[in-house]
Design a protein around this motif. Structure first.
Motif, PDB file in Angstrom:
ATOM      1  N   GLY A  48       0.801  -1.364   0.022  1.00  0.00           N
ATOM      2  CA  GLY A  48       0.062  -0.173   0.023  1.00  0.00           C
ATOM      3  C   GLY A  48       0.825   1.216   0.097  1.00  0.00           C
ATOM      4  N   SER A  49       2.284   1.051   0.010  1.00  0.00           N
ATOM      5  CA  SER A  49       3.044   2.345  -0.065  1.00  0.00           C
ATOM      6  C   SER A  49       2.914   3.187  -1.325  1.00  0.00           C
ATOM      7  CB  SER A  49       4.342   1.991   0.346  1.00  0.00           C
ATOM      8  OG  SER A  49       5.023   0.978  -0.512  1.00  0.00           O
ATOM      9  N   SER A  50       3.126   4.399  -1.375  1.00  0.00           N
ATOM     10  CA  SER A  50       2.932   4.917  -2.668  1.00  0.00           C
ATOM     11  C   SER A  50       4.195   6.279  -2.819  1.00  0.00           C
ATOM     12  CB  SER A  50       1.552   5.588  -2.475  1.00  0.00           C
ATOM     13  OG  SER A  50       1.425   6.523  -1.558  1.00  0.00           O
ATOM     14  N   ILE A  51       4.196   6.613  -4.118  1.00  0.00           N
ATOM     15  CA  ILE A  51       5.191   7.604  -4.406  1.00  0.00           C
ATOM     16  C   ILE A  51       4.298   8.779  -4.951  1.00  0.00           C
ATOM     17  CG2 ILE A  51       7.180   8.436  -5.273  1.00  0.00           C
ATOM     18  CD1 ILE A  51       8.074   5.818  -5.473  1.00  0.00           C
ATOM     19  N   SER A  52       4.449  10.228  -4.428  1.00  0.00           N
ATOM     20  CA  SER A  52       3.433  11.038  -5.017  1.00  0.00           C
ATOM     21  C   SER A  52       4.215  11.555  -6.165  1.00  0.00           C
ATOM     22  CB  SER A  52       3.222  12.428  -3.978  1.00  0.00           C
ATOM     23  OG  SER A  52       4.565  13.152  -3.844  1.00  0.00           O
ATOM     24  N   ALA A  53       3.406  12.298  -7.322  1.00  0.00           N
ATOM     25  CA  ALA A  53       3.943  12.707  -8.343  1.00  0.00           C
ATOM     26  C   ALA A  53       5.227  13.789  -8.130  1.00  0.00           C
ATOM     27  CB  ALA A  53       2.948  13.340  -9.016  1.00  0.00           C
ATOM     28  N   VAL A  54       5.098  14.493  -7.227  1.00  0.00           N
ATOM     29  CA  VAL A  54       5.993  15.632  -6.808  1.00  0.00           C
ATOM     30  C   VAL A  54       7.310  14.945  -6.341  1.00  0.00           C
ATOM     31  CG1 VAL A  54       6.492  17.481  -5.307  1.00  0.00           C
ATOM     32  CG2 VAL A  54       4.420  17.583  -6.530  1.00  0.00           C
ATOM     33  N   ALA A  55       6.781  14.015  -5.253  1.00  0.00           N
ATOM     34  CA  ALA A  55       8.223  12.996  -4.805  1.00  0.00           C
ATOM     35  C   ALA A  55       8.926  12.266  -5.851  1.00  0.00           C
ATOM     36  CB  ALA A  55       7.644  12.293  -3.632  1.00  0.00           C
ATOM     37  N   GLN A  56       8.201  11.921  -6.761  1.00  0.00           N
ATOM     38  CA  GLN A  56       8.704  11.107  -7.791  1.00  0.00           C
ATOM     39  C   GLN A  56       9.705  11.996  -8.579  1.00  0.00           C
ATOM     40  OE1 GLN A  56       6.874   9.494 -11.173  1.00  0.00           O
ATOM     41  NE2 GLN A  56       7.976   7.587 -11.081  1.00  0.00           N
ATOM     42  N   LYS A  57       9.418  13.074  -8.783  1.00  0.00           N
ATOM     43  CA  LYS A  57      10.540  14.063  -9.568  1.00  0.00           C
ATOM     44  C   LYS A  57      11.661  14.179  -8.624  1.00  0.00           C
ATOM     45  CE  LYS A  57      10.601  18.417 -12.056  1.00  0.00           C
ATOM     46  NZ  LYS A  57       9.774  19.610 -12.460  1.00  0.00           N
ATOM     47  N   GLN A  58      11.443  14.665  -7.550  1.00  0.00           N
ATOM     48  CA  GLN A  58      12.465  14.830  -6.880  1.00  0.00           C
ATOM     49  C   GLN A  58      13.430  13.677  -6.553  1.00  0.00           C
ATOM     50  OE1 GLN A  58      10.300  15.901  -2.946  1.00  0.00           O
ATOM     51  NE2 GLN A  58      10.246  17.932  -3.607  1.00  0.00           N
ATOM     52  N   ARG A  59      12.813  12.365  -6.364  1.00  0.00           N
ATOM     53  CA  ARG A  59      13.763  11.280  -6.275  1.00  0.00           C
ATOM     54  C   ARG A  59      14.279  11.048  -7.434  1.00  0.00           C
ATOM     55  NH1 ARG A  59      11.930   7.749  -2.149  1.00  0.00           N
ATOM     56  NH2 ARG A  59      12.476   5.749  -3.302  1.00  0.00           N
ATOM     57  N   VAL A  60      13.876  11.345  -8.941  1.00  0.00           N
ATOM     58  CA  VAL A  60      14.542  10.944 -10.074  1.00  0.00           C
ATOM     59  C   VAL A  60      15.752  12.022  -9.971  1.00  0.00           C
ATOM     60  CG1 VAL A  60      14.483  11.645 -12.766  1.00  0.00           C
ATOM     61  CG2 VAL A  60      12.681  10.372 -11.486  1.00  0.00           C
ATOM     62  N   ASN A  61      15.724  13.325  -9.460  1.00  0.00           N
ATOM     63  CA  ASN A  61      16.599  14.106  -9.580  1.00  0.00           C
ATOM     64  C   ASN A  61      17.904  13.762  -8.521  1.00  0.00           C
ATOM     65  OD1 ASN A  61      15.878  15.993 -11.799  1.00  0.00           O
ATOM     66  ND2 ASN A  61      14.406  17.013 -10.340  1.00  0.00           N
ATOM     67  N   GLN A  62      17.485  13.356  -7.280  1.00  0.00           N
ATOM     68  CA  GLN A  62      18.350  12.851  -6.320  1.00  0.00           C
ATOM     69  C   GLN A  62      19.185  11.533  -6.778  1.00  0.00           C
ATOM     70  OE1 GLN A  62      15.272  14.295  -2.704  1.00  0.00           O
ATOM     71  NE2 GLN A  62      16.671  12.429  -2.409  1.00  0.00           N
ATOM     72  N   LEU A  63      18.295  10.683  -7.331  1.00  0.00           N
ATOM     73  CA  LEU A  63      19.129   9.709  -7.846  1.00  0.00           C
ATOM     74  C   LEU A  63      20.071   9.931  -9.148  1.00  0.00           C
ATOM     75  CD1 LEU A  63      19.265   6.381  -7.564  1.00  0.00           C
ATOM     76  CD2 LEU A  63      17.437   6.213  -9.022  1.00  0.00           C
ATOM     77  N   ALA A  64      19.658  10.856  -9.799  1.00  0.00           N
ATOM     78  CA  ALA A  64      20.495  11.055 -11.035  1.00  0.00           C
ATOM     79  C   ALA A  64      21.832  11.612 -10.433  1.00  0.00           C
ATOM     80  CB  ALA A  64      19.702  12.005 -12.059  1.00  0.00           C
ATOM     81  N   ARG A  65      21.826  12.562  -9.565  1.00  0.00           N
ATOM     82  CA  ARG A  65      22.967  13.102  -8.857  1.00  0.00           C
ATOM     83  C   ARG A  65      23.769  11.924  -8.361  1.00  0.00           C
ATOM     84  NH1 ARG A  65      19.065  17.439  -7.381  1.00  0.00           N
ATOM     85  NH2 ARG A  65      18.994  16.703  -5.066  1.00  0.00           N
ATOM     86  N   ALA A  66      23.319  11.202  -7.659  1.00  0.00           N
ATOM     87  CA  ALA A  66      24.025  10.141  -6.985  1.00  0.00           C
ATOM     88  C   ALA A  66      24.630   9.327  -8.065  1.00  0.00           C
ATOM     89  CB  ALA A  66      23.154   9.381  -6.080  1.00  0.00           C
ATOM     90  N   LEU A  67      24.030   8.989  -8.937  1.00  0.00           N
ATOM     91  CA  LEU A  67      24.627   7.895 -10.203  1.00  0.00           C
ATOM     92  C   LEU A  67      25.580   8.698 -11.069  1.00  0.00           C
ATOM     93  CD1 LEU A  67      21.324   6.244 -11.698  1.00  0.00           C
ATOM     94  CD2 LEU A  67      23.296   5.338 -10.489  1.00  0.00           C
ATOM     95  N   GLN A  68      25.428  10.090 -11.081  1.00  0.00           N
ATOM     96  CA  GLN A  68      26.502  10.848 -11.583  1.00  0.00           C
ATOM     97  C   GLN A  68      27.814  10.761 -11.099  1.00  0.00           C
ATOM     98  OE1 GLN A  68      26.733  15.058 -13.650  1.00  0.00           O
ATOM     99  NE2 GLN A  68      26.997  15.295 -11.539  1.00  0.00           N
ATOM    100  N   GLU A  69      27.722  10.821  -9.701  1.00  0.00           N
ATOM    101  CA  GLU A  69      28.958  10.667  -8.786  1.00  0.00           C
ATOM    102  C   GLU A  69      29.683   9.073  -8.565  1.00  0.00           C
ATOM    103  OE1 GLU A  69      29.800  12.226  -4.437  1.00  0.00           O
ATOM    104  OE2 GLU A  69      28.793  10.423  -4.284  1.00  0.00           O
ATOM    105  N   GLU A  70      28.656   8.115  -8.874  1.00  0.00           N
ATOM    106  CA  GLU A  70      28.712   6.625  -8.822  1.00  0.00           C
ATOM    107  C   GLU A  70      29.551   6.242 -10.094  1.00  0.00           C
ATOM    108  OE1 GLU A  70      28.531   4.171  -6.554  1.00  0.00           O
ATOM    109  OE2 GLU A  70      28.084   5.483  -4.999  1.00  0.00           O
ATOM    110  N   LEU A  71      29.000   6.659 -11.255  1.00  0.00           N
ATOM    111  CA  LEU A  71      29.393   6.489 -12.556  1.00  0.00           C
ATOM    112  C   LEU A  71      30.415   7.212 -13.255  1.00  0.00           C
ATOM    113  CD1 LEU A  71      26.016   4.847 -14.030  1.00  0.00           C
ATOM    114  CD2 LEU A  71      27.833   3.884 -12.665  1.00  0.00           C
TER     115      LEU A  71
END
Length: 567
Positions: A48-71
């Motif tokens: 039943g857990s969910s992700i709001s549309a606003v939160a999803q956009k934030q998560r995309v940007n945060q994950l992209a920043r971390a992947l830039q550092e990782e890769l």
């Protein structure tokens, strides 16, 4: 003659070719449903857990920043096909978070299935892999064989408890990457030249095409955007009829790695503001319980699930399924007889079929609730044009005349990665533009509603030639499924000294019936050259792909082995 969309449908506007897909999905200016905290694009059907549309956009940007550092990748540096990241996972609510984070880095997403994983990792030249804990025993050896180091394997958590196990195993998780990305600086915007959206690959998805082994299909950003717009326009009148501000609740059960789910469920639903209730796998009772609990309105399904429902109608009757309005069936043919059985129990359901393929970035035609004709694949979507060619390569301009389906659309993909031979066999230039050979045999009919519908007869490579007559296995399968004692079936060709080839059936029984009874059933309904002169074998199950396509090759192999054993 070119077959075109119904004139009553809206015309497809110009498709953006300088807009990255991630911007198209998350920026309101491109026509998507406005982002809000109250809008939940993804809900886990188990927890039943969910992700709001606003939160999803934030998560995309945060994950992209971390992947830039990782890769070590920069947004506007390096070629996109040198930045391929794979996803090998069960369905989860962060699948698209990961996908869009990769696209945010100007990278390429390659979703994989369990078959030939090492082959797919190697041919896509994958540099990193996201997976889930239950699939690690398959993912790690395949990644190792493809030269992907352990520190470039990341885990998408599926439950809170699982993340603890994953951390002990030494793999970084999505949640850990998100925490790291939260404190890193913003990424620069993606900078593209004119037309780059039409040239740059967004996804590498695997397909066997018209023949041969699975090949990596290069799907551009513009291809995905085009089909989102085409489907949005096609469904507009139906959604407005329900309510002007209608937002759907749909089931996300089909594998997110499959093109049907990836484009229609994952992208189209998000763009339109619908909620996707995600399930990792099909289990009948949990599937029905999820529909009841979340009052799901639209089911995107494949034929094997429909057959499972029909074979378990008593189980269905224990659940409240009144919320269901539409079943949208794709990925493989569904016999009209099967549809009729389900409608006899649930007459209010709108069961609509769609037709498409990975190489067209999915949907080409679809039925609409306002004009359902059993057995048809429906109307041509806006922006598509279809040619039918006979065996001599001549254009077919009449109704009820079958021919190979060739398709033109802005959603037709770039081609196959590093496979010139397959590209030359599949994509063709005509005076009207670039078309793709589908390998399917189809015909158009004008229905009582005054609209052209496309019927898919069969695959060209599956057609049986009996004394020069073409026999479509699907036609005989549909016939057999009309017999109440047949639960499932498949028809193949077997060699014959007199006729060249003859049809043979493999049948899964749903009651008592003999071979002779089924032979008589077919003979009463079909001309003599379509009779099952090759015989009927009763088996436990029909081999099928995860999307429901009959794996006739396996049945042909079985038949050859049987014949060899007799020699």
């Amino acid at each position: 003659m070119l077959f075109r969309p119904n004139a009553a449908l809206p015309e497809l506007p110009s498709i953006p070719n300088t807009v990255p897909l991630v911007d198209f999905i998350f920026e309101n200016k491109h026509g998507r449903c406005p982002l809000t905290e109250s809008l939940d694009p993804y809900v886990c059907g188990i927890s039943g857990s969910s992700i709001s549309a606003v939160a999803q956009k934030q998560r995309v940007n945060q994950l992209a920043r971390a992947l830039q550092e990782e890769l070590g990748w920069q947004v506007n540096q390096g070629k996109s096909l040198e930045k391929v990241v794979g996803i090998f996972a069960l369905n989860n609510i962060d699948f698209m978070t990961v996908s869009h984070a990769i696209l945010r880095l100007n990278g390429v997403v390659s979703p994989y299935n369990i078959e030939e994983l090492t082959h797919q990792l190697r041919t896509s030249r994958c540099k990193a892999l996201f997976t889930v804990a239950p699939l690690l025993p398959v993912a790690v050896p395949a990644a190792n064989a493809a030269g992907i180091s352990r520190d470039r394997i990341f885990i998408i958590e599926m439950t809170a408890d699982q993340s603890l196990v994953e951390t002990r195993l030494g793999f970084k998780t999505v949640e850990q990457l998100l925490q790291r990305g939260e404190i890193l600086k913003e990424l620069p915007p993606i900078l593209w030249e004119q037309g780059q959206g039409a040239r740059q690959t967004a996804f590498l998805c695997y397909s066997s095409g018209t023949s041969g082994l699975p090949k990596a299909v290069m799907i551009s950003h513009r291809n995905v955007i085009a089909n989102i717009m085409q489907l949005t326009l096609f469904d507009l009148a139906d959604r407005l009829k329900i309510r002007p501000d209608f937002k759907d609740v749909v089931l996300g059960l089909l594998p997110q790695s499959h093109i049907f789910s990836l484009i229609i469920i994952c992208h189209l639903s998000t763009y339109r503001g619908d909620t996707v209730v995600v399930l990792p796998k099909f289990q009948l009772e949990s599937y029905l319980r999820t529909i009841e609990k979340f009052t799901i309105h639209t089911l995107y399904l494949v034929p094997p699930i429909i057959i499972a429902m029909i074979n378990n109608l008593k189980t269905l009757s224990r659940f409240n399924l009144r919320s269901i309005n539409r079943l949208w069936i794709g990925a493989a043919p569904l016999a009209p007889e099967v549809t009729s059985v389900l409608l006899s129990r649930y007459p209010s359901w709108n069961i609509t079929l769609g037709y498409g393929m990975t190489e067209t970035c999915v949907c080409i035609t679809s039925q609409t609730p306002q004009d359902i004709v059993l057995g048809s694949s429906g109307w041509i979507l806006p922006g598509f044009e279809i040619l039918l060619l006979d065996e001599s390569g001549n254009r077919i301009s009449e109704y009820d005349q079958p021919g190979e389906v060739l398709v033109k659309s802005p959603s037709v993909v770039l081609g196959y990665l590093n496979n010139d031979t397959a590209n030359l066999e599949t994509f063709f230039e005509f005076p009207e533009g670039r078309f793709i050979k589908t390998g399917d045999v189809g015909k158009f009919q004008m229905t009582a509603s005054g609209v052209e519908h496309l019927w898919i007869v069969d695959r060209i490579k599956e057609l049986i030639k009996v004394k020069g007559h073409q026999v479509a296995p699907a036609e005989l399968e549909d016939c057999l499924l009309g017999q109440p004692s047949v639960a499932d079936c498949a028809v193949i060709s077997v060699p014959d000294d007199r006729d060249g080839e003859i049809p043979k059936a493999f049948v899964v029984k749903n009651g008592k019936c003999s071979e002779q009874e089924l032979q008589n059933f077919v003979q009463e309904r079909k001309v003599s050259y379509k009779w099952l002169r090759g015989g009927i074998d009763f088996i436990e199950s029909i081999p099928k792909s995860p999307s429901g396509k009959i794996l006739r090759r396996l049945l042909r192999d079985r038949e050859r082995a049987r014949i060899s054993a007799k020699l």
